[in-house]
Structures are given as structure tokens and as C-alpha cells.
Design an enzyme around this catalytic site. Structure first.
Site, PDB file in Angstrom:
ATOM      1  CG  ASP A   1      -1.682  -1.291   1.411  1.00  0.00           C
ATOM      2  OD1 ASP A   1      -2.060  -1.895   0.394  1.00  0.00           O
ATOM      3  OD2 ASP A   1      -1.899  -1.697   2.571  1.00  0.00           O
TER       4      ASP A   1
ATOM      5  CD  GLU B   1      -9.129  -2.263  -1.909  1.00  0.00           C
ATOM      6  OE1 GLU B   1      -9.304  -2.296  -0.669  1.00  0.00           O
ATOM      7  OE2 GLU B   1      -8.763  -3.263  -2.562  1.00  0.00           O
TER       8      GLU B   1
END
Length: 535
Positions: free
Chosen positions: A15, A187
Site C-alpha cells: 500500500d 478502494e
């Protein structure tokens, strides 16, 4: 021409959120249940990277004792504006079944190395939050919204709300600005303003093999957003030939010279298992803007994630290579060491009570979500040798100390010293695989006359072999070759009839730990820890 070799941040660094401040580049990555929270890496050339800190280093900033496996810190977003660094993150308390408990916070600092502020609570409507600083001075907060209702799209779109720096809270109306493309599972939103367009970058397809980076744009920050006609702009889905799989969850940066690069999540499989013991890692791709104003990967057909990437036009800036040996002579632990869920404190992990040693006081079991005495570091290469030595005098089978190869509370291998009524002090292997306890060897062996016991693990891709020694020179194999691929995201995942029983998002750790299930807190002393990557 210099090249970047991917992944740039190997071994459980998912991430990525990348920024540039002057001539310096920083990437923040997720840490989940490991403490301290959020890894910050630094570079000046996008080729060489160095771990420089963890912003969430105090319990008052991050209280994750009791959080579920693969809960904790998800998808931090790092940004910079007007002399201040901003870090947004999610603390995930639960994520199985229909509901997710996801609390979003902001911390700030004027120096990337801290100190970082106490957290400001923002909201709990979903995860993957980020902060956008508009050129008119407004600040906008975005996160995906989680919809628990049956029959609904669980990934319910991207919410937008203004953040008031003066009031230190979210203010004004909440708007759902993007419901996603046909890829679904939308997302990881990031907003960028370029040439009058608001670009919304998201991750779609889920963070496994169908992962992707999607781009959409609008003239207004509130939308409506049109999706890139060649969506997705980066993916490894249905491209089994690529080394970098699971490509997605991107973050964009512009160099001093106007070059564009995309940091993104990736993973490398071992075959034939198609498991990734190093977890989800960070890679980077060079990008360019098309005539129509859409972002494209340079040299990558149809958004392929590449291992070799052209480096930016910047002077190379390598860092001094770190020593594989930690002899515990320093006053602080090596920056690569982490603990599970709780801060590393002298009450259970001391470098001063016996100088030159790491003393760990035994606490709860390896199943615990609360008070483990475990210090470990990421595995960052497929082939490694790791060794340590422990001095430990147990008088009960409930007291253990040794070398742990760990994924989560349900998946680990443990080479340990303990006590047996017949053998006295002894050594053995225990394991947990999908929550099932086992002792995968010929049993415990007596080392009753030994003052110290040397412990070693050799990992060669899918194979794990443990060794022990009385002197650190003459090594004896203990147990069979074990399957290292059980220490992976893919093995941790468990689904029954589409219902998630367990899910893993981290990676393999290896380190030292002590348990004392009697409650008497017996300590073990570790004289050194050596982590060596094998070419």
C-alpha cells in the site's frame, strides 16, 4: 542509463504512498498488527531506499492490543503541505464477515523523522483514507465506504468530505463521488490536480491476483468522474508470465525534472505453490501522459508491471549497506525489529538489564492477541540464513524461548528451548498451520547440560530447515525440511461458501520470542541476531 530494479521495497511493504519534498522522496507503507506503526522509507534517486522511521511509535498514537490478525494499520497516506507532513491511517479492529470496524486518524509533523503528533480522529465509515491539499488552500479527505448489507456492493464507493485544519475535524457534507468501474472492489483513493483536471486514482479488483490501478478524472473535485477508456492503467491480472503479480494500489509522484513515477503494490510467487512468503511488496513504474491526458506505463504493454524500469534523470544516491549482525550493543533496537501489537518496553524487552544481550521476559502464548514477548523482522529475500543464541533456564514445559518463523497467530514454526519432566532442558519444534497445533519432528531432544543454545534457520524459497548447536560452529539438523510457503498470505486465506473465515495481508517475519505460561515471567537472554540474505 540507470535502472530501477523492482520491487524497490521487498518483503511486506504494501500500500505505498509516495511523495517528494524538495530533492527527497518518501514512501509510507502499511504495518498491520506490527508495532511501531507505518514504515517510512527515504530515497533521493528512486533506485536506492532506506528505512528511516515509524511515525506511530507510542501507544497513545496507536493502541492495537487485541486487534485481529491482519488488522491494525491499513493503507497509510503520506502528504506534505506548507512545511507540514500529514499522515492519514486506518486502525482496523475487525475485518471478518459482514462488518468491518475501521477508524481513521491523522497525525502531523514538521520533520519526517518526527516527533509526530497525537492522533486526530476523523471517521469510521471505511478504510484506505487519504488527504488532498487543493491549490486554493482547501483540504479534502477521501475514503472508501464499506457497505455491510446483504445484496449490496460491499465496496460502496469513494466518499469526499472537507477537512478543517482550524477545527481539526471533518466538516461539511459527505458526498459519494465515485462508485467504481466494472472491475469492482473500489478502494485506495488518491486525488491529484494536474492541468486543471482532478484525477482520482483507485485500486480495484481486490488485493489478490486481479488487483489493478484505475484512473478517473473530472473538472470538479465532486465529480462526476469519467473512467480512463483504457482502464485499468496497471494490472497483472491474467498475466501469469509477469514476475510482479497483484499489481495495484498506486500512488503518483513527479520528479524535479518533470518525470512521473507510480509506486504500487506487487507480489512475487513461488512456484508451483503460487504463494508469496514475502507478502505484498512495493514496486515503481515510469509513466507518461497520453495526448488525451491519461496516465500510461512507459514500456509496459497494456499496463504491465515491469521488473526493470528506467530511472529518473537524477544523481544516484546509494546508502551504506547494513550489517547482517546485530550484537545488541546499542542502546536501541535495530530499526528493522518489530513487536506484535504493543510497544517494545523495558518491562518485557530490555537491552540494559544485561548489556550486550536482548532480554525478553516470557508472557503469553503465540496464540495471544495481547501480550506476546516477540521481536522479529521482515523476511525480505527468498533465500536467507538466520541465527541467534539464547540462554534460558526453564523448569516447566510451559516456559519456551527460541527462534520463530511467523506469519500470524494461526501460522508459524518455532524452534524452541523448553523443559521436559524426563529430558530436563530440551529443544524441539512446534508449529501452527491454519490454527492446528503440531510438533513436526522426531520429538524433543535433551540439552540439559548446555548453558546456551545456538539456533539457526535456513530458508531456500519453499524449504525451511532448522539447526541447533552448542557452540555456534558445529550445527545439527533438527526435524525435516518444512514447508515455508505456509507462512504466506495465500495459505492464511480461508473461505467457506464464500464466507471469510480468515484472511492474511502481511508477510513472513523471523525473530526471537519467549513464553512463560506459568505467569512467572521467566526471561531468556539473546546474545545476537544475524539475518543474512543469500544471493
Amino acid at each position: 542509463m540507470s535502472q530501477i530494479t523492482n520491487p524497490i521495497l521487498p518483503g511486506f511493504n504494501p500500500d505505498p504512498s509516495i511523495i517528494r519534498v524538495g530533492d527527497d522522496y518518501y514512501i509510507a507503507t502499511s504495518t498491520f498488527e506490527w508495532f511501531p506503526g507505518v514504515q517510512i522509507h527515504h530515497s533521493r534517486d528512486l533506485i536506492h531506499w532506506k528505512l528511516i522511521g515509524h511515525p506511530l511509535s507510542r501507544k497513545s498514537q496507536l493502541d492495537i492490543k487485541g486487534n485481529v490478525d491482519s488488522g491494525g494499520v491499513w493503507a497509510p497516506c503520506l502528504s506534505y503541505d506548507n512545511g507540514t507532513y500529514y499522515l492519514i491511517f486506518t486502525d482496523v479492529k475487525s475485518h471478518f464477515g459482514g462488518f468491518k470496524d475501521t477508524h481513521n486518524y491523522l497525525v502531523t509533523a514538521t520533520d519526517i523523522k518526527g516527533p509526530w503528533s497525537e492522533p486526530i480522529y476523523l471517521n469510521s465509515s471505511g478504510f484506505d483514507p487519504s488527504l488532498f491539499h487543493d491549490d486554493d488552500g482547501q483540504k479534502w479527505f477521501v475514503n472508501m465506504v464499506w457497505d455491510h448489507r446483504k445484496g449490496k456492493n460491499r465496496f460502496g464507493g469513494i466518499l469526499l468530505q472537507e477537512y478543517s485544519e482550524a477545527e481539526k475535524k471533518l466538516v461539511g457534507p459527505i458526498k459519494n463521488i465515485f462508485k467504481g468501474s466494472e472491475l469492482g472492489l473500489t478502494e485506495a483513493p488518491h486525488i491529484y490536480k494536474i492541468n486543471g483536471w482532478y484525477y482520482l486514482m483507485t485500486a480495484e479488483g481486490g488485493t489478490r491476483v486481479n488487483h489493478a490501478v484505475t484512473m478517473a478524472r473530472s473538472r470538479s473535485i465532486e465529480g462526476p468522474y469519467e473512467v480512463d477508456p483504457e482502464n485499468p492503467m496497471l494490472t497483472s491480472a491474467n498475466k501469469a508470465h509477469l514476475t510482479l503479480q497483484k499489481a495495484g494500489h498506486g500512488s503518483l509522484v513527479e520528479t524535479q525534472n518533470g518525470e512521473w513515477y507510480l509506486a504500487h503494490l506487487c507480489s512475487r510467487f513461488l512456484y508451483p505453490s503460487e504463494r508469496s512468503i514475502l507478502g505484498r511488496e512495493t514496486a515503481i513504474q515510469k509513466c507518461e501522459w497520453s495526448e488525451e491526458g491519461w496516465l500510461r506505463v512507459v514500456g509496459g504493454k497494456h499496463g504491465d508491471a515491469q521488473v526493470k524500469v528506467q530511472a529518473p534523470n537524477l544523481p544516484e544516491h546509494p546508502f551504506v549497506k547494513e550489517s547482517p549482525l546485530d550484537d545488541f550493543e546499542n542502546k536501541e533496537l535495530n530499526i528493522h525489529f518489530n513487536s506484535l501489537r504493543v510497544p517494545i518496553e523495558d518491562s518485557w524487552a530490555s537491552l540494559t538489564e544485561r548489556p550486550g544481550f536482548l532480554r525478553l521476559y516470557g508472557r503469553e502464548s503465540l496464540n495471544s492477541l495481547h501480550r506476546q514477548s516477540l521481536i522479529a523482522r521482515r523476511q525480505q529475500a527468498f533465500n536467507i540464513n538466520v541465527e541467534t543464541v539464547v540462554e534460558f533456564e526453564p523448569d516447566s514445559f510451559q516456559q519456551l524461548a527460541g527462534l520463530i518463523y511467523y506469519y500470524n497467530t494461526k501460522n508459524y514454526y518455532y524452534l524452541h528451548v523448553s523443559h521436559d519432566e524426563d529430558l530436563g532442558k530440551c529443544i524441539g519444534i512446534l508449529s501452527n498451520t491454519k490454527g492446528i497445533y503440531d510438533e513436526p519432528s522426531e520429538g524433543r531432544l535433551s540439552i540439559d547440560s548446555w548453558d546456551r543454545c545456538y539456533l539457526k534457520a535456513e530458508i531456500r524459497e519453499a524449504d525451511l530447515q532448522f539447526y541447533y548447536s552448542s557452540n555456534g560452529t558445529d550445527w545439527i539438523k533438527l526435524g525435516p525440511i518444512l514447508d515455508a510457503t505456509t507462512i504466506s498470505d495465500e495459505h492464511a486465506d480461508q473461505f467457506v461458501n464464500g464466507y471469510i473465515l480468515d484472511q492474511g495481508f502481511t508477510g513472513a517475519f523471523i525473530g526471537m520470542c519467549v513464553q512463560d505460561l506459568t505467569g512467572r515471567n521467566l526471561h531468556g537472554d539473546f546474545d545476537y541476531f544475524k539475518y543474512e540474505e543469500i544471493e
